[in-house]
Design an enzyme around this catalytic site. Structure first.
Site, mmCIF file in Angstrom:
data_model
loop_
_atom_site.group_PDB
_atom_site.id
_atom_site.type_symbol
_atom_site.label_atom_id
_atom_site.label_comp_id
_atom_site.label_asym_id
_atom_site.label_seq_id
_atom_site.Cartn_x
_atom_site.Cartn_y
_atom_site.Cartn_z
ATOM 1 N N GLU A 185 16.493 -13.102 -34.429
ATOM 2 C CA GLU A 185 16.313 -15.026 -34.689
ATOM 3 C C GLU A 185 17.982 -14.864 -34.090
ATOM 4 O O GLU A 185 18.375 -16.062 -33.994
ATOM 5 C CB GLU A 185 16.569 -15.243 -36.094
ATOM 6 C CG GLU A 185 17.123 -14.505 -36.691
ATOM 7 C CD GLU A 185 17.560 -13.200 -37.824
ATOM 8 O OE1 GLU A 185 16.666 -12.042 -37.304
ATOM 9 O OE2 GLU A 185 18.921 -13.378 -38.316
ATOM 10 N N HIS A 198 19.517 -8.672 -35.558
ATOM 11 C CA HIS A 198 18.938 -10.057 -35.638
ATOM 12 C C HIS A 198 18.464 -10.931 -34.323
ATOM 13 O O HIS A 198 18.735 -10.647 -33.263
ATOM 14 C CB HIS A 198 20.523 -10.610 -36.206
ATOM 15 C CG HIS A 198 20.882 -10.247 -37.125
ATOM 16 N ND1 HIS A 198 20.380 -10.874 -38.702
ATOM 17 C CD2 HIS A 198 21.751 -9.263 -37.560
ATOM 18 C CE1 HIS A 198 21.120 -9.992 -39.849
ATOM 19 N NE2 HIS A 198 22.516 -9.988 -38.805
ATOM 20 N N CYS A 209 17.997 -6.200 -40.448
ATOM 21 C CA CYS A 209 19.199 -6.488 -41.007
ATOM 22 C C CYS A 209 19.464 -5.472 -42.376
ATOM 23 O O CYS A 209 18.354 -4.242 -41.960
ATOM 24 C CB CYS A 209 20.143 -7.399 -41.419
ATOM 25 S SG CYS A 209 21.854 -6.838 -40.717
#
Lengths: 192, 250
Positions: free
Chosen positions: A176, A174, A76
């Site tokens: 994650e 992202h 990001c």
């Protein structure tokens, strides 16, 4: 050892938690020595470009990150800071990727928030990931497409969804927060 | 193409889910982490947790819950309910929430939106707006919908955007619980009035209501609670149906 670069950017815990779910322990640190010694470095972040760069310079981390030779993954804001320049606060960035970061024109909703697919997936980070899969994005600035772009996403304009140059890897989305697909991408990075 | 998001909402009190989810084994029905994990595996695009604890003890439990959720859940989640200050927001975001949702406190202290946006980025601030139609106009209601204001919904939506909100969550009190569909007209108007993403909530009773929502408004996401909790509509079935109609979903 995996080092997650600690700086004044949000949601670093989520990255550490994702690595833990995959069975990898990591440390969150701004200690130049620990970052240099790590096998892998993750440079995450949600935040504002100029204050992030200011912090990195104050800590001497800008030079450290630029000169790393082990695999580095920017996420990001991390990807944006690895570019040359960002319109956000007119910021000189780290200059690994030869492109600049611009603000979306609000022709569609901004931030670009939610799940989107990628048009190309030209990196070993996408091994085992179908081109139909979606990743979670949330950003108002984007890196322009350039020779280092490894995947393009199209929202308002085509932009760099991920980039790669030498040992530097980066994603605008992202991983994650991108469910099992994101975990596969992280795993691919950890196994480099 | 950017997908329309489907978001289940869980009400939390003292760290437990208030309305248990009917189709899960009873011992798991009140466990927010188990439910979050179930929804995330069944294709939910995001989750919203609304804390209705009234006590300080309950708030502390919420922070612990957010930490556990962040460890287990691999999709984004928003936490709302009772956030009064930048410190409240900071605690939840640092514990692993991706976004915080502000409601009454944003109406009484609009600067709170700007302060949180400046500290953590606009993407972390959802402004939740409870609205009700009175005499042909949609007004903002606060304190869990118990108190009326003279603020028009559209005006507050625009102002919240200008103050730094990254997203709006609009709940129509007229539609909420009626299971008769979302409030399409006002949702459409708000989507056109702002350039940030809008989540619609209140009124989902069937899969068709989501079809109407996504084909008749420019909304970015639809949020619902009971139809998912009572398995009246399952998220995988809903998404399959939306896909057959070429509505972009993950």
């Amino acid at each position: 050892m995996i080092a997650i670069v600690k700086y004044n950017a949000g949601n670093i815990t989520s990255v550490q938690n994702a690595l833990e779910r995959l069975g990898y322990s990591s440390i969150v640190t701004d200690d130049p020595k620990l970052i240099q010694q790590a096998e892998k470095v993750i440079f995450p972040g949600v935040g504002e470009a100029s204050s992030a760069m200011q912090y990195l310079r104050a800590k001497g981390l800008d030079e450290i990150i630029k000169n790393l030779t082990q695999p580095v993954l920017g996420i990001c804001l991390g990807q944006q800071l690895l570019c040359q320049f960002s319109e956000e606060g007119n910021t000189e960035c780290l200059g690994i990727f030869e492109t600049s970061v611009k603000k979306f024109e609000p022709k569609l909703k901004v931030p670009h928030m939610g799940w989107n697919t990628l048009e190309t997936q030209n990196s070993e980070l996408y091994n085992g990931i179908s081109s139909e899969e979606n990743f979670y994005f949330v950003h108002s600035y984007y890196a322009e497409v350039c020779a280092d772009t490894s995947a393009v996403c199209n929202y308002i304009v085509p932009f760099s969804a991920s980039m790669q140059k030498d040992n530097f890897y980066a994603t605008q989305f992202h991983p994650e927060k991108s469910s099992t697909v994101g975990e596969q991408l992280l795993l691919n990075f950890l196994k480099l | 193409m950017l997908k329309k998001r489907i978001i289940p909402c869980l009400d939390i009190k003292d760290g437990r889910v208030v309305k248990g989810v009917q189709f899960l084994a009873l011992k798991e029905a009140g466990n927010p982490v188990a439910l979050a994990s179930f929804y995330s595996k069944s294709g939910a695009d995001e989750l919203v947790f609304l804390d209705i604890s009234a006590t300080l003890e309950g708030r502390k439990t919420l922070v612990d819950l957010v930490k556990r959720l962040s460890k287990e859940i691999n999709i984004p989640f928003t936490v709302g309910g009772g956030i009064q200050s930048v410190e409240d927001a900071q605690l939840l975001l640092q514990s692993g929430a991706d976004k915080v949702s502000l409601n009454s406190a944003a109406v009484s202290h609009p600067k709170l939106i700007t302060q949180i946006a400046e500290a953590f980025g606009s993407q972390s601030v959802v402004v939740a707006i409870d609205i009700k139609k009175v005499d042909n106009n949609w007004y903002v209601f606060v304190k869990g919908g118990t108190e009326s204001t003279e603020i028009l919904a559209i005006d507050w939506a625009r102002k919240a955007e200008a103050l730094g909100a990254g997203e709006l969550l609009i709940t129509s009190m007229n539609n909420d619980g009626a299971k008769d569909g979302f409030a399409l007209d006002i949702t459409r108007q708000i989507c056109q009035a702002v350039s940030i993403p809008v989540i619609a909530s209140g009124g989902a009773g069937s899969a068709n209501d989501f079809i109407d929502l996504f084909t008749k408004t420019e909304v970015s996401a639809g949020l619902a609670a009971s139809i998912f909790h009572f398995n009246e509509v399952s998220i995988p079935d809903l998404k399959t149906l939306l896909k057959t109609l070429n509505i972009p979903v993950r």
